[in-house]
Each structure stands twice: as structure tokens, then as C-alpha cells.
Scaffold this active site. Structure first.
Site, PDB file in Angstrom:
ATOM      1  N   GLU A  70     -11.752 -10.009  -4.464  1.00 53.56           N
ATOM      2  CA  GLU A  70     -10.314 -10.081  -4.203  1.00 53.56           C
ATOM      3  C   GLU A  70      -9.940 -11.284  -3.344  1.00 53.56           C
ATOM      4  OE1 GLU A  70      -9.100  -6.377  -2.399  1.00 53.56           O
ATOM      5  OE2 GLU A  70     -10.886  -6.260  -1.168  1.00 53.56           O
ATOM      6  N   ASP A 104      -4.918  -8.175  -4.089  1.00 50.07           N
ATOM      7  CA  ASP A 104      -5.214  -9.186  -3.077  1.00 50.07           C
ATOM      8  C   ASP A 104      -5.578 -10.516  -3.715  1.00 50.07           C
ATOM      9  OD1 ASP A 104      -4.717  -8.088  -0.534  1.00 50.07           O
ATOM     10  OD2 ASP A 104      -6.402  -6.726  -0.822  1.00 50.07           O
ATOM     11  N   HIS A 137       0.808  -1.221   0.000  1.00 50.15           N
ATOM     12  CA  HIS A 137       0.000   0.000   0.000  1.00 50.15           C
ATOM     13  C   HIS A 137       0.842   1.273   0.000  1.00 50.15           C
ATOM     14  CE1 HIS A 137      -3.349  -2.763   0.854  1.00 50.15           C
ATOM     15  NE2 HIS A 137      -3.938  -1.921   0.031  1.00 50.15           N
ATOM     16  N   CYS A 152      -9.748  -2.915 -10.801  1.00 51.26           N
ATOM     17  CA  CYS A 152      -9.147  -1.771 -10.106  1.00 51.26           C
ATOM     18  C   CYS A 152      -7.867  -2.099  -9.337  1.00 51.26           C
ATOM     19  CB  CYS A 152     -10.167  -1.101  -9.194  1.00 51.26           C
ATOM     20  SG  CYS A 152     -10.798  -2.181  -7.920  1.00 51.26           S
TER      21      CYS A 152
HETATM   22  C1  PEP Z   1      -6.679  -4.919  -4.618  1.00 53.71           C
HETATM   23  O1  PEP Z   1      -6.539  -5.706  -3.692  1.00 53.71           O
HETATM   24  O2  PEP Z   1      -6.384  -5.169  -5.804  1.00 53.71           O
HETATM   25  C2  PEP Z   1      -7.227  -3.568  -4.352  1.00 53.71           C
HETATM   26  C3  PEP Z   1      -7.570  -2.756  -5.335  1.00 53.71           C
HETATM   27  O3  PEP Z   1      -7.314  -3.173  -3.054  1.00 53.71           O
HETATM   28  P1  PEP Z   1      -6.022  -2.763  -2.174  1.00 53.71           P
HETATM   29  O4  PEP Z   1      -4.848  -2.694  -3.100  1.00 53.71           O
HETATM   30  O5  PEP Z   1      -6.315  -1.472  -1.542  1.00 53.71           O
HETATM   31  O6  PEP Z   1      -5.932  -3.893  -1.200  1.00 53.71           O
HETATM   32 MG    MG Z   2      -7.437  -5.279  -1.772  1.00 58.05          MG
END
Ligand code: PEP
Ligand code: MG
Length: 537
Positions: free
Chosen positions: A423, A447, A181, A494
Site C-alpha cells: 500500500e 492507501d 475508515h 483488499c
Molecule cells: C488499504 O489501504 O487499501 C487497506 C485495505 O487498508 P485500510 O483501508 O485499512 O488502510
Molecule cells: Mg491501508
């Protein structure tokens, strides 16, 4: 000159001096006041300003609630509590306002008395207006005057959020990966970032050295010789020229050569990113990682603060769709006030929707804020880390409760689209059942890859093995698209993979309806999309 190889977390070139960040350093104790008199004066100026704003509002709307809000600042316990906290604890006015508000909220939030609820709402509103003036969101980690390349062992999203983006030329870390993140935040900030670099243990060796980050190849040049430096100065200029060229696509449609429309949306983490969303001409916001608003602070954001942030986002984006993902806290997104007990395996732990459903007050506050803000634009709401239909049962019950309460209180809101983040492999396997419950599915490949391959997305040792092009992942994406479409759900990809232009054509052929990427990737993806001709093969 020394050359270090790591992994690219975000492309781009940076040249500058290195500053080493050690945990807890540069932490300005922002809430401690040097001059109490000055803080009292700051508070008084802000108070008068807000009273004037409320008076003007009252003149326009003549609502009693506005009068009551103004009264809070005229005399009474809220005012006294803030003043005595500034004097007694020698804290800044912003900190005193925030803490007084949060204490009131936590003391009374469990009471079901409507007049108390209204008072809490009024305190929240007044506090937000005061905090806007008192500038509570100042950056807490001070990087100094000159922009620097930041080197660190690891960086958490909370730490990165406390730094001033203007002072960051680039980021180098020992640990971390392109889908951690912190790296995602660096991408949001449009800053080159390289991870997995063998920074020496005697970090002072690097302090103040000049370095070049080549974010395309994941290379660091330490004390570059003049030839390399010259080459990279030229490449950096070429980068800027290429960016200029891409900017010509900013107002172009997201359409393939053979006319298929596919929306390109933006992933953002804070209101600061709104300008770049508009600048790069995104169709809307496909993923607002709302949890970042909960990080880098001393206490929960209240409903009013969340509402103001969502309202501003909705208003800024106008008709364009804004998908707010409800807080995906836990795992690497921690704040001490959340008091999440230590877990052996946090990525498999009490995170995302599990934590929200465990802390219904937190969750309900957020849902209320989203619905209240829905009135001001085109909002959608999406739930992270869903694994089971039972979670959806609980969510739906809460949403119904919120809507009924708002209706009873006469607070306007709109019916909004809802969606589920796909996810976890479990969600993929029950894709059709989940799709029946919502309007769209968001595919979170970060994820999904981590849980499908059983590989920690942040583990630098697995960087070469963490393969988000794995056939299992691509197959799952196709399964989600088919399951979603069978239930009339739109599909938005996404995760970070959505920005991988090597796969743009593959995703379009699978039937993905929208791609959501960090703002800096909107134009490269648009360029790739406009070059595809689906019917050709
Ligand atoms: C993902 O897991 O691809 C996602 C978009 O959420 P994050 O990266 O915030 O876990
Ligand atoms: Mg995620």
C-alpha cells in the site's frame, strides 16, 4: 423539500428522521456506577459463574493453571482490588475488572519472571471470562430508542464503533470520503452513507427532519415531498428484492465462466461482522482490520482478550482462511490511551507497522495472541504499511521470539501463512524482494492511491480528483501481481477497489488470485466474477 448532492460512500436507500451527532454527545459515562451495591452484586454473580466454568474445565482437564485461575476469584488481591475499586471509585464492575487487569499487566509486563508471567496470564483469562458476563462491550454512544439517520460533521472509526448498528439507518457527513475508515466501517455495517453534504451550520434545522439517503447517487432529500417519498419507498423495496435475488449466489462457487477459480473473501473490522461473512458465503476473511479492537476503549486490550477474539474468529470460520492484519493504528485510528504525539501530517506519520515496531510490547502481545489462536483454525497474518525490508527483518525476529517462547511454554500453535500489505509506492518498487519473505501479498488500494497520487483519502475537496482508476494505480496492481507470482506468492486485492465491479474483469485478466470486500459486496462481486470469461478476448 430540499435536495443536497454529495458523494456516495456506500450504496443503499434509507428513509428516516435525522439525529445530529456532535462530538462528545450521547457519551454515557458507562464506567460510572449509579448503584454501588448493585455493581458489587453483579460482580459476585459473574465471579460465581466463572468459578463454576473453571471448575467444569478442571474436571475435564485437571490442569493446575485452571485451579490457580479459580483461586484468583476465591480470595486474594485481584478480588479485593476489583471490589475496592467498585466501592472506592464508584465504577461499574466491568470497568473495575478491566482496569485492575490492565494495571496489573502494565506494572508487571516488563518482568521476565515466568511465575509472574503466568499470574498475568491467569488474571487476563479470568478477566476476559468475567467481562464476557458483565457485558463490557455495551455501546457507549446512545442513539436513543428509534433507529435514525445520523448526521455529523465528521465521524471517526472509534465513534462509529461505539454506536449500536441496529439504531443506524444511514449516515450523512459534511466531511470524509468513501475510503475514510469511518466510511469503511459504515460499509461493514451495510449502512448507506453519503459524505460531503452541505449540512447547515445551524444544525438544529436538520434535527428530527425526515430525510431520504440515496446512497447510489450521493443525494439527500430533506423533508421529501410525497411523490419522492413514494418513489423511494418503492426503490427501497426493489432493493430488497434485488438482495433476495443475489442471495441465490450465496452458495455458488467463485469461478469465472471459463472455469478460473478466484476466491472472494470478506473484509471485517470486528467479531460482530462474522455472521454476515457466513451469511453471504465468503470463502474466508481476507482482511481482518484488527486495529478496531484497540479503539473506543480506555486501555490496551490484553493478550488474553485478543487471543479470545482471534480464537473465536478462527473457530467460527473453521477451515476457511482468516487473515489477521496486525494493528494499523495511528493516522485516523486514534485512542487517547495510545498517547500518540500530535503530528503535523498523521497520514504520513507514525502509523501502521512503524508504530507497532516502535511499541514492541504492543506488537509482541498481538503476535502471541495470533499464534496462540492459530491452533484453533486456519489463520494468516499480514503486516500493514510496509516500506522496507528492514521492517521485515525486525518483524521476523519478533515472530521467531514469540514462537520460541510458546514452544518453551508448551503452548500449541501452527505455522501460519504471512503476508505484506502492498500500500505504499515503495513496497511496489521492491515488490519481488518483499514477496520473497512471505506467502502472499495483499493490495491495499486505498492507501496505495492516497500515497501514489499524494492525495489525502479523506479530504472531501479532493473527492473528484482522487481517482483510484488512475492508470498509475492499475499499472502498480499489475506490477505487484507479477512480482508476487514470480516468487510464488498469492495476490489478494483488499482495498475498496476490489468491490468495484467495473474493474472485476480487469483484475482477473491481470492475474489477481483473490478479492476481499466488505461482506455486503460479496454477492455483487461474485455475480460479476461469474459473468467474466477470461479466454474470450
Ligand atoms: C488499504 O489501504 O487499501 C487497506 C485495505 O487498508 P485500510 O483501508 O485499512 O488502510
Ligand atoms: Mg491501508
Amino acid at each position: 423539500m430540499e435536495i443536497y448532492k454529495g458523494a456516495s460512500a456506500f450504496a443503499g436507500i434509507a428513509i428516516g428522521k435525522i439525529r445530529f451527532y456532535r462530538k462528545g454527545e450521547y457519551q454515557v459515562r458507562q464506567h460510572q456506577a449509579d448503584d454501588v451495591k448493585k455493581e458489587l452484586k453483579n460482580f459476585d454473580v459473574a465471579r460465581r459463574h466463572v468459578m463454576q466454568t473453571l471448575k467444569e474445565e478442571y474436571d475435564r482437564m485437571s490442569e493446575n493453571q485452571i485451579l490457580e485461575q479459580a483461586e484468583l476469584l476465591g480470595s486474594g488481591s485481584f478480588l479485593r482490588a476489583v471490589q475496592s475499586m467498585i466501592t472506592g471509585e464508584k465504577v461499574t464492575a466491568a470497568y473495575a475488572v478491566q482496569t485492575t487487569r490492565d494495571e496489573l499487566q502494565s506494572t508487571f509486563s516488563s518482568l521476565n519472571d515466568s511465575s509472574i508471567k503466568e499470574r498475568i496470564h491467569n488474571v487476563s483469562r479470568v478477566s476476559s471470562l468475567l467481562l464476557e458476563i458483565l457485558g463490557e462491550d455495551e455501546n457507549k454512544i446512545d442513539l436513543g430508542e428509534e433507529p435514525v439517520i445520523l448526521a455529523a460533521d465528521t465521524l471517526s472509526p472509534a465513534e462509529l464503533m461505539e454506536m449500536n448498528k441496529e439504531k443506524l439507518l444511514g449516515i450523512i457527513t459534511r466531511k470524509g470520503s468513501s475510503t475514510s475508515h469511518a466510511a469503511i466501517l459504515a460499509k461493514n455495517m451495510d449502512i448507506p452513507c453519503v459524505t460531503g453534504i452541505g449540512i447547515p451550520q445551524s444544525e438544529e434545522e436538520w434535527e428530527d427532519s425526515v430525510a431520504i439517503i440515496d446512497g447510489y447517487t450521493g443525494t439527500i432529500y430533506l423533508e421529501p415531498d410525497s411523490e419522492i417519498r413514494k418513489e423511494y419507498e418503492i426503490r427501497r423495496k426493489a432493493d430488497l428484492v434485488e438482495r433476495e435475488e443475489l442471495l441465490k449466489l450465496k452458495d455458488q462457487a467463485d469461478v469465472t465462466k471459463d472455469g478460473r477459480k478466484v476466491g472472494i473473501y470478506a473484509n471485517i473490522g470486528s467479531l460482530d461482522d462474522l455472521n454476515s461473512v457466513l451469511y453471504y458465503g465468503a470463502r474466508g476473511i481476507g482482511l481482518l482490520r484488527s486495529e478496531f479492537q484497540y479503539l473506543g476503549r480506555e486501555n490496551y486490550p490484553g493478550e488474553e482478550e485478543l487471543f479470545q477474539a482471534y480464537k473465536k474468529t478462527a473457530q467460527t470460520m473453521g477451515d476457511r482462511l482468516v487473515i489477521i492484519r496486525t494493528a494499523d493504528l495511528g493516522a485516523d485510528k486514534q485512542a487517547s490511551y495510545l498517547e500518540i504525539p500530535k503530528e503535523t501530517n498523521p497520514l504520513m506519520g507514525n502509523r501502521g507497522i512503524r508504530l507497532s515496531l516502535d511499541r514492541k510490547n504492543l506488537f509482541k502481545t498481538q503476535i502471541r495472541a495470533i499464534y496462540r489462536a492459530s491452533w484453533y483454525g486456519n489463520l494468516g497474518m499480514m503486516y500493514p504499511m510496509i516500506c522496507a525490508e528492514e521492517e521485515m527483518d525486525e518483524i521476523e525476529a519478533l515472530v521467531t521470539e514469540v514462537k520460541e517462547e510458546l514452544q518453551t511454554a508448551g503452548v500449541p500453535f501452527k505455522e501460519i501463512q504471512t503476508g505484506i500489505m502492498m500500500e505504499t509506492p515503495a513496497a511496489v518498487m521492491i515488490g519481488e524482494e518483499l514477496a520473497k519473505r512471505v506467502d502472499f501479498l495483499g493490495i491495499g488500494t486505498n492507501d496505495l492511491t492516497q500515497y501514489t497520487l499524494a492525495m489525502d483519502r479523506q479530504n472531501p475537496l479532493l473527492q473528484k480528483k482522487y481517482n483510484d482508476h488512475h492508470p498509475a494505480i492499475l499499472k502498480m496492481i499489475k506490477m505487484i501481481v507479477d512480482a508476487g507470482h514470480a516468487q510464488n506468492c498469492k495476490i489478494c486485492l483488499c482495498g475498496e477497489l476490489a468491490a468495484d465491479t467495473r474493474l472485476t474483469e480487469t483484475f482477473l485478466r491481470m492475474g489477481v488470485d483473490a478479492l476481499s470486500v466488505v461482506p455486503a459486496c460479496i454477492l455483487p462481486v461474485r455475480k460479476a466474477l461469474r459473468a467474466v470469461c477470461i479466454d474470450e478476448k
